[in-house]
Design a protein around this motif. Structure first.
Motif, PDB file in Angstrom:
ATOM      1  N   TYR A  71       0.824  -1.203   0.000  1.00  0.00           N
ATOM      2  CA  TYR A  71       0.000   0.000   0.000  1.00  0.00           C
ATOM      3  C   TYR A  71       0.858   1.253   0.000  1.00  0.00           C
ATOM      4  O   TYR A  71       2.012   1.254   0.436  1.00  0.00           O
ATOM      5  CB  TYR A  71      -0.995  -0.009   1.164  1.00  0.00           C
ATOM      6  N   ASN A  72       0.256   2.309  -0.520  1.00  0.00           N
ATOM      7  CA  ASN A  72       0.906   3.599  -0.627  1.00  0.00           C
ATOM      8  C   ASN A  72       0.602   4.374   0.663  1.00  0.00           C
ATOM      9  O   ASN A  72      -0.543   4.766   0.905  1.00  0.00           O
ATOM     10  CB  ASN A  72       0.328   4.310  -1.866  1.00  0.00           C
ATOM     11  N   LYS A  73       1.633   4.578   1.490  1.00  0.00           N
ATOM     12  CA  LYS A  73       1.420   5.188   2.816  1.00  0.00           C
ATOM     13  C   LYS A  73       0.799   6.574   2.721  1.00  0.00           C
ATOM     14  O   LYS A  73      -0.062   6.946   3.509  1.00  0.00           O
ATOM     15  CB  LYS A  73       2.741   5.264   3.575  1.00  0.00           C
ATOM     16  N   LYS A  74       1.253   7.353   1.725  1.00  0.00           N
ATOM     17  CA  LYS A  74       0.746   8.728   1.599  1.00  0.00           C
ATOM     18  C   LYS A  74      -0.741   8.743   1.262  1.00  0.00           C
ATOM     19  O   LYS A  74      -1.503   9.529   1.818  1.00  0.00           O
ATOM     20  CB  LYS A  74       1.529   9.480   0.524  1.00  0.00           C
ATOM     21  N   LEU A  75      -1.138   7.860   0.335  1.00  0.00           N
ATOM     22  CA  LEU A  75      -2.550   7.826  -0.056  1.00  0.00           C
ATOM     23  C   LEU A  75      -3.417   7.322   1.100  1.00  0.00           C
ATOM     24  O   LEU A  75      -4.537   7.801   1.292  1.00  0.00           O
ATOM     25  CB  LEU A  75      -2.755   6.957  -1.298  1.00  0.00           C
ATOM     26  N   ALA A 125      18.114 -14.218   7.449  1.00  0.00           N
ATOM     27  CA  ALA A 125      18.679 -13.235   8.379  1.00  0.00           C
ATOM     28  C   ALA A 125      19.509 -12.192   7.629  1.00  0.00           C
ATOM     29  O   ALA A 125      19.695 -11.075   8.116  1.00  0.00           O
ATOM     30  CB  ALA A 125      19.539 -13.943   9.416  1.00  0.00           C
ATOM     31  N   ALA A 126      19.984 -12.554   6.451  1.00  0.00           N
ATOM     32  CA  ALA A 126      20.837 -11.636   5.687  1.00  0.00           C
ATOM     33  C   ALA A 126      20.042 -10.581   4.923  1.00  0.00           C
ATOM     34  O   ALA A 126      20.612  -9.698   4.293  1.00  0.00           O
ATOM     35  CB  ALA A 126      21.700 -12.436   4.714  1.00  0.00           C
ATOM     36  N   ILE A 127      18.708 -10.681   4.965  1.00  0.00           N
ATOM     37  CA  ILE A 127      17.887  -9.710   4.232  1.00  0.00           C
ATOM     38  C   ILE A 127      18.042  -8.320   4.852  1.00  0.00           C
ATOM     39  O   ILE A 127      17.970  -8.162   6.070  1.00  0.00           O
ATOM     40  CB  ILE A 127      16.398 -10.135   4.256  1.00  0.00           C
ATOM     41  N   THR A 128      18.282  -7.332   4.011  1.00  0.00           N
ATOM     42  CA  THR A 128      18.467  -5.969   4.507  1.00  0.00           C
ATOM     43  C   THR A 128      17.243  -5.102   4.237  1.00  0.00           C
ATOM     44  O   THR A 128      16.922  -4.202   4.999  1.00  0.00           O
ATOM     45  CB  THR A 128      19.688  -5.313   3.830  1.00  0.00           C
ATOM     46  N   ASP A 129      16.542  -5.399   3.116  1.00  0.00           N
ATOM     47  CA  ASP A 129      15.390  -4.590   2.725  1.00  0.00           C
ATOM     48  C   ASP A 129      14.246  -4.796   3.727  1.00  0.00           C
ATOM     49  O   ASP A 129      13.842  -5.941   3.976  1.00  0.00           O
ATOM     50  CB  ASP A 129      14.966  -5.027   1.320  1.00  0.00           C
ATOM     51  N   PRO A 130      13.716  -3.718   4.324  1.00  0.00           N
ATOM     52  CA  PRO A 130      12.688  -3.881   5.361  1.00  0.00           C
ATOM     53  C   PRO A 130      11.406  -4.547   4.853  1.00  0.00           C
ATOM     54  O   PRO A 130      10.764  -5.299   5.601  1.00  0.00           O
ATOM     55  CB  PRO A 130      12.412  -2.450   5.826  1.00  0.00           C
ATOM     56  N   LEU A 131      11.012  -4.281   3.606  1.00  0.00           N
ATOM     57  CA  LEU A 131       9.782  -4.875   3.090  1.00  0.00           C
ATOM     58  C   LEU A 131       9.970  -6.381   2.863  1.00  0.00           C
ATOM     59  O   LEU A 131       9.095  -7.181   3.183  1.00  0.00           O
ATOM     60  CB  LEU A 131       9.347  -4.178   1.801  1.00  0.00           C
ATOM     61  N   GLN A 132      11.118  -6.742   2.320  1.00  0.00           N
ATOM     62  CA  GLN A 132      11.399  -8.171   2.125  1.00  0.00           C
ATOM     63  C   GLN A 132      11.524  -8.863   3.474  1.00  0.00           C
ATOM     64  O   GLN A 132      11.134 -10.015   3.631  1.00  0.00           O
ATOM     65  CB  GLN A 132      12.694  -8.336   1.325  1.00  0.00           C
ATOM     66  N   ARG A 133      12.082  -8.129   4.426  1.00  0.00           N
ATOM     67  CA  ARG A 133      12.216  -8.632   5.787  1.00  0.00           C
ATOM     68  C   ARG A 133      10.841  -9.027   6.338  1.00  0.00           C
ATOM     69  O   ARG A 133      10.637 -10.092   6.891  1.00  0.00           O
ATOM     70  CB  ARG A 133      12.837  -7.497   6.623  1.00  0.00           C
ATOM     71  N   ARG A 134       9.872  -8.121   6.118  1.00  0.00           N
ATOM     72  CA  ARG A 134       8.511  -8.365   6.592  1.00  0.00           C
ATOM     73  C   ARG A 134       7.947  -9.644   5.959  1.00  0.00           C
ATOM     74  O   ARG A 134       7.358 -10.489   6.643  1.00  0.00           O
ATOM     75  CB  ARG A 134       7.640  -7.152   6.241  1.00  0.00           C
ATOM     76  N   PRO A 172       9.277   5.838  -3.625  1.00  0.00           N
ATOM     77  CA  PRO A 172      10.388   5.479  -2.743  1.00  0.00           C
ATOM     78  C   PRO A 172       9.933   4.384  -1.792  1.00  0.00           C
ATOM     79  O   PRO A 172       8.760   4.365  -1.394  1.00  0.00           O
ATOM     80  CB  PRO A 172      10.685   6.786  -2.001  1.00  0.00           C
ATOM     81  N   GLU A 173      10.818   3.456  -1.460  1.00  0.00           N
ATOM     82  CA  GLU A 173      10.410   2.317  -0.626  1.00  0.00           C
ATOM     83  C   GLU A 173       9.834   2.732   0.722  1.00  0.00           C
ATOM     84  O   GLU A 173       9.005   2.026   1.280  1.00  0.00           O
ATOM     85  CB  GLU A 173      11.585   1.363  -0.430  1.00  0.00           C
ATOM     86  N   ASP A 174      10.271   3.898   1.217  1.00  0.00           N
ATOM     87  CA  ASP A 174       9.768   4.366   2.509  1.00  0.00           C
ATOM     88  C   ASP A 174       8.270   4.649   2.471  1.00  0.00           C
ATOM     89  O   ASP A 174       7.608   4.657   3.507  1.00  0.00           O
ATOM     90  CB  ASP A 174      10.487   5.656   2.936  1.00  0.00           C
ATOM     91  N   ASP A 175       7.755   4.918   1.273  1.00  0.00           N
ATOM     92  CA  ASP A 175       6.334   5.235   1.153  1.00  0.00           C
ATOM     93  C   ASP A 175       5.469   3.995   0.946  1.00  0.00           C
ATOM     94  O   ASP A 175       4.265   4.104   0.755  1.00  0.00           O
ATOM     95  CB  ASP A 175       6.104   6.192  -0.032  1.00  0.00           C
ATOM     96  N   ILE A 176       6.111   2.818   0.891  1.00  0.00           N
ATOM     97  CA  ILE A 176       5.351   1.590   0.642  1.00  0.00           C
ATOM     98  C   ILE A 176       5.248   0.771   1.919  1.00  0.00           C
ATOM     99  O   ILE A 176       6.245   0.591   2.633  1.00  0.00           O
ATOM    100  CB  ILE A 176       6.025   0.736  -0.457  1.00  0.00           C
TER     101      ILE A 176
END
Lengths: 417, 301
Positions: free
Chosen positions: A143-147, A353-362, A283-287
């Motif tokens: 989802y788009n956080k801003k929307l 454990a090596a995943i760095t991307d927060p969305l992939q982490r989730r 930007p990934e921060d908005d997702i």
């Protein structure tokens, strides 16, 4: 001897004569378009070739549709690859039944326990391992956080189907397209249906229908899932013209911030930017990521997941080196590299454990905590019934077919098989 | 006992020793290619049509005529038959007359005729898939021709290819655009073959332009028109490449033709037996038409 067998036989003789002189070739056919994965795989092949003189491992890419169309012929010719990409499920079962795959249970007995058991079990045919998984995926709402903020929707409050429909209404009221879907290709819409089926019927829903229990696909679970999808479609939540939107276009719509949600697999993150009109995407921060909601009185849990299980299958005549390479490929260090570079979510335990991307982490956390994992229905049920699933999903969501008629069409297709 | 007539034909029928030698050397390769690549696949398709087979292993589950039974009750197949009929109708009633009109206009020594000929012919040269993709964007409601029109009129965006009632009309438009140039070229070739003196004689005799067209050009163009109808019908029956990039048979499977139905429901769904049955039906329709048409209309050409 017919002409064809004669031609085949002579081709075999030439092939054998050729390989006796040269080194052992291991060919791997795949459809992966993710650049990070391709780079990693080529590197693994190069590592193996360097440490194993006389063996030449090579990854070969084929476009998805072409791969699927050519595979049956290829596997039954002398031109067959030694290892090939697979989504497991119905197609793999058919290949195994035709005797085209190799039983590698004993060969990989030391490697298989290091992986997610859900993923490993998906690569069993008749109780025997015919390949190994490398990737486990999860479909979820991006989802788009801003929307969401603009419409006053709080993602953490969206837990049930009613919450979800409420969010859709709020977004619509705010003049935002709630959901983007590439229904022109049908399968993206089937993700809704797949999830609804396991949320309504729980983990026994699909195995029971396959075994033709309780009316097979005509039973209450599939009808109920259709009703929910119809209910969603009636709110008109999709982007205008969604029936002709392709999957790539839909990723672009999400990347352009023109729709609030996209029910999609992990690859959306890599696709939303290049397909957006701006070329930059969100930007990934908005997702954010939102799990598929639970349905009232549903047997499924919020922690049940749906997504792809990908791996490599071993063909009947593959040399021992092919299986050896598959084990080499499945080492934890390479899985960790896949995780770190964001190529995919690996199935080797602990590698996530090596995943760095927060969305992939989730996603990886969801998968690690998954109480039941369902493969995509169109893969699980095979191409014939899977095609019907995709078709009825679009028809039900658009209100062209009733949920009852859709379930009946599924059962009819299952009986024709 | 040979009659005078058979005796007359005898020398022509019997081949000389030299002829036999030539046949012996040149026939086998052609016959082999024909058998392996044409006859054998056709026989195999007919055979697969009786099986429930996913393409793996050997076809083993014999189901008799069931695949054909599924076809009869299949609404999508019925719709694709109707669509094929529509393509034929539009080809014959719109495309060919348009091609003839264009040919009449640019066949003569008009200024710029060569350029127009090239422009009209260009779509035909373009690969079908590329044409389909181009038109997909033209018809898109977000950008392209349709979007520009709706935008200029201040209307809601309209998605032609997502509209189950009009999507096939969009395909028909593309078909006319794509193929009329080819028939125009056929007609131009035919027009060039008409003896100018006949037309001039008619003009001297006081025939009007319409009369000259009706009583001289059209009859003399007859063989070419009959040939173009043949091509148009067979081409319409086999239409496939345009459908896939434009709609893929959607929305709701309303824009399939027989061949795209075969592809999507037979090949991508791996129901090779069922797909083969569709192929057999298509084959019989085409062959019946081809033989019937040639017997009746093209006998003298």
């Amino acid at each position: 001897m017919s002409l064809r067998t004669f031609a085949l036989a002579s081709a075999c003789v030439f092939a054998l004569a050729g390989s006796a002189l040269a080194e052992t070739n291991v060919t791997i056919l795949h459809v992966n378009e993710v650049a990070a994965a391709k780079t990693l795989w080529d590197k693994i092949a190069a590592d193996y070739n360097a440490s194993h003189p006389g063996v030449n491992v090579q990854f070969k890419y084929l476009e998805n549709e072409a791969f699927k169309a050519k595979l049956p012929t290829m596997l039954q010719s002398d031109d067959r690859p030694d290892l090939f990409y697979s989504w497991a499920g119905g197609v793999m079962q058919a290949q195994a039944k035709a005797g085209l795959l190799k039983d590698i249970t004993a060969d990989v007995a030391d490697v298989a326990p290091t992986m997610s058991q859900t993923a490993v079990n998906a690569f069993k045919a008749d109780g025997k391992l015919v390949g190994l998984p490398f990737e486990l995926g999860e479909v979820a709402f991006y989802y788009n956080k801003k929307l969401f903020a603009q419409a006053g929707v709080k993602a953490k409050d969206v837990k049930t189907w009613d919450d979800f429909l409420g969010a859709v209404k709020k977004l619509k009221a705010a003049g935002i397209t709630p959901i983007v879907v590439g229904a022109g290709e049908k399968w993206p819409m089937a993700f809704f249906y797949d999830y609804l089926v396991i949320r309504v019927g729980g983990e026994s829903a699909v195995p029971d229908a396959k075994a033709n229990k309780n009316g097979g696909f005509k039973n209450a679970t599939f009808v109920e899932a259709g009703k929910r999808l119809h209910e969603l479609g009636a709110l008109d939540p999709f982007q205008p013209g969604y029936l002709q939107t392709s999957h790539a276009q839909s990723a672009g719509v999400f990347g352009d911030g023109k729709a609030a949600m996209d029910l999609m697999g992990q690859w959306l993150l890599g696709m939303q930017a290049p397909n957006s009109a701006s070329g930059k995407g969100l930007p990934e921060d908005d997702i954010g990521i939102l799990s598929f909601p639970t349905v009232p009185d549903g047997k499924g849990k919020a922690t049940d997941t749906m997504g792809g299980i990908n791996g490599f299958l071993v063909t009947k005549s593959a040399p021992a080196e092919a299986v050896d390479f598959l084990k080499f490929f499945s080492q934890k260090k390479y899985a960790e590299e896949a995780a770190a570079t964001g190529a995919y979510i690996p199935v080797v335990k602990g590698a996530e454990a090596a995943i760095t991307d927060p969305l992939q982490r989730r996603l990886a956390d969801d998968l690690a905590a998954s109480t039941y994992h369902q493969n995509y229905l169109d893969q699980d049920l095979g191409p014939s019934l899977g095609g019907v699933i995709n078709e009825i999903s679009v028809a039900v969501a658009a209100g062209q077919t009733t949920p009852e008629a859709a379930a009946a069409a599924l059962q009819e297709a299952a009986e024709q098989q | 006992m040979p009659t005078a007539e058979t005796a007359h034909f005898e020398p022509a029928r019997r081949m000389s020793a030299n002829g036999w030698a030539v046949a012996l050397v040149f026939l086998p390769p052609a016959l082999l290619l024909f058998t392996v690549f044409v006859a054998l696949p056709m026989v195999e398709a007919a055979w697969y049509g009786f099986y429930d087979w996913d393409g793996y292993g050997r076809p083993e589950r014999f189901i008799g005529l069931k695949n054909y039974g599924y076809l009869i009750g299949n609404p999508v197949f019925a719709r694709s038959l109707v669509n094929n009929g529509l393509v034929i109708a539009v080809s014959l009633l719109v495309e060919l007359p348009l091609a003839l009109a264009a040919a009449m206009a640019v066949a003569g020594r008009v200024v710029g005729a060569v350029w127009f000929r090239m422009i009209f012919f260009l779509p035909y040269v373009l690969a079908d898939v590329a044409a389909g993709l181009i038109w997909r964007y033209m018809f898109s409601g977000d950008y392209g021709l349709v979007a520009t029109i709706t935008g200029a009129l201040g209307l809601q965006p309209y998605y032609l290819l997502a509209d189950r009632d009009w999507a096939f009309t969009a395909i028909l438009i593309v078909i006319i655009w794509k193929y009329f140039g080819f028939y125009m070229m056929l007609y131009i070739a035919g027009l060039k073959g008409i003896d100018k003196s006949v037309l001039e004689a008619a003009e001297v005799d006081g025939a009007s332009a319409l009369q000259r067209f009706r009583y001289i050009t059209l009859p003399l163009l007859g063989p070419m028109i009959r040939l173009s109808i043949f091509f148009a019908v067979v081409g319409s029956l086999q239409l496939f490449d345009i459908i896939v990039p434009l709609t893929g048979g959607g929305p709701f499977d309303t824009t399939h033709t027989m061949v795209s139905f075969l592809y999507y429901f037979g090949i991508t769904r791996m129901r090779v037996g069922f797909g083969s049955a569709v192929g057999v039906v298509l084959f019989f329709i085409c062959v019946t038409f081809a033989i019937g048409y040639q017997r009746i209309f093209m006998r003298n050409d």
